[in-house]
Write an enzyme that holds these catalytic residues in place. Structure first.
Site, short mmCIF file in Angstrom:
data_model
loop_
_atom_site.label_atom_id
_atom_site.label_comp_id
_atom_site.label_asym_id
_atom_site.label_seq_id
_atom_site.Cartn_x
_atom_site.Cartn_y
_atom_site.Cartn_z
N GLU A 184 0.84 -1.20 0.00
CA GLU A 184 0.00 0.00 0.00
C GLU A 184 0.88 1.25 0.00
O GLU A 184 0.61 2.21 -0.74
CB GLU A 184 -0.94 0.01 1.22
CG GLU A 184 -1.99 -1.08 1.23
CD GLU A 184 -3.19 -0.80 0.33
OE1 GLU A 184 -3.20 0.21 -0.41
OE2 GLU A 184 -4.15 -1.60 0.38
N HIS A 204 -13.05 -2.30 -2.71
CA HIS A 204 -13.93 -3.38 -3.19
C HIS A 204 -15.41 -3.01 -3.08
O HIS A 204 -16.25 -3.83 -2.75
CB HIS A 204 -13.64 -4.69 -2.45
CG HIS A 204 -12.18 -5.03 -2.44
ND1 HIS A 204 -11.50 -5.48 -3.56
CD2 HIS A 204 -11.25 -4.93 -1.47
CE1 HIS A 204 -10.23 -5.66 -3.26
NE2 HIS A 204 -10.05 -5.33 -2.00
#
Length: 155
Positions: free
Chosen positions: A53, A128
């Site tokens: 990340e 998501h």
């Protein structure tokens, strides 16, 4: 101010992931300036989700060749809160926690340095959830891991 005279913003969408944690990891970046989009991705053999990340955010900023106004969107609270909240204390205590370096100090220092070149707005989006650009960044991170795993099995 008319629309033409407003400064353009580079939009950056980043994501990182890992298969196993630690395990094979990948990062993905979608950069957009006006109507132009560019995509970047990469992988590492033995890493963590948080490192990927961070790497995605670093690469988004390092790919920019001159100082810009950037709206960087990540689905990582770790990155978003780290760079906007926690980093000030980390710098104040010389990147240490309980006499040991903070986790991922190398990448936090690199991200901090990359961010200093730009005016960055750090945004968070839930991953998501059908956010087009976040889904693209996620797909790029997965593509990086797929290609890495495929190339490592061919040798």
């Amino acid at each position: 101010m008319s629309q033409e005279n407003q400064p353009k913003i580079v939009e950056a969408f980043t994501d990182g992931g890992c298969r196993g944690n630690p395990g094979v990891g990948g990062w993905g970046v979608l950069l957009r300036y006006g109507a132009v989009e560019k995509r970047f991705y990469g992988a590492e053999a033995h890493t963590t989700n948080n490192r990927m990340e961070l790497m995605a955010a670093i690469m988004a900023l390092e790919k920019l060749t001159r100082p810009c106004t950037v709206r960087l969107t990540t689905d990582s609270k770790y990155v978003q809160q780290g760079i906007t909240e926690w980093i000030h204390d980390w710098i104040r205590v010389n990147w240490l926690r309980k006499s040991r370096p903070i986790m991922n100090v190398d990448l936090w220092q690199r991200l901090h340095a990359a961010a200093q070149r730009h005016h960055v707005e750090w945004c968070w989006v839930r991953g998501h959830q059908g956010h087009r650009e976040n889904d693209i960044a996620d797909a790029l991170a997965n593509q990086a891991m797929d290609e890495f795993l495929q190339s490592s099995t061919q040798h």
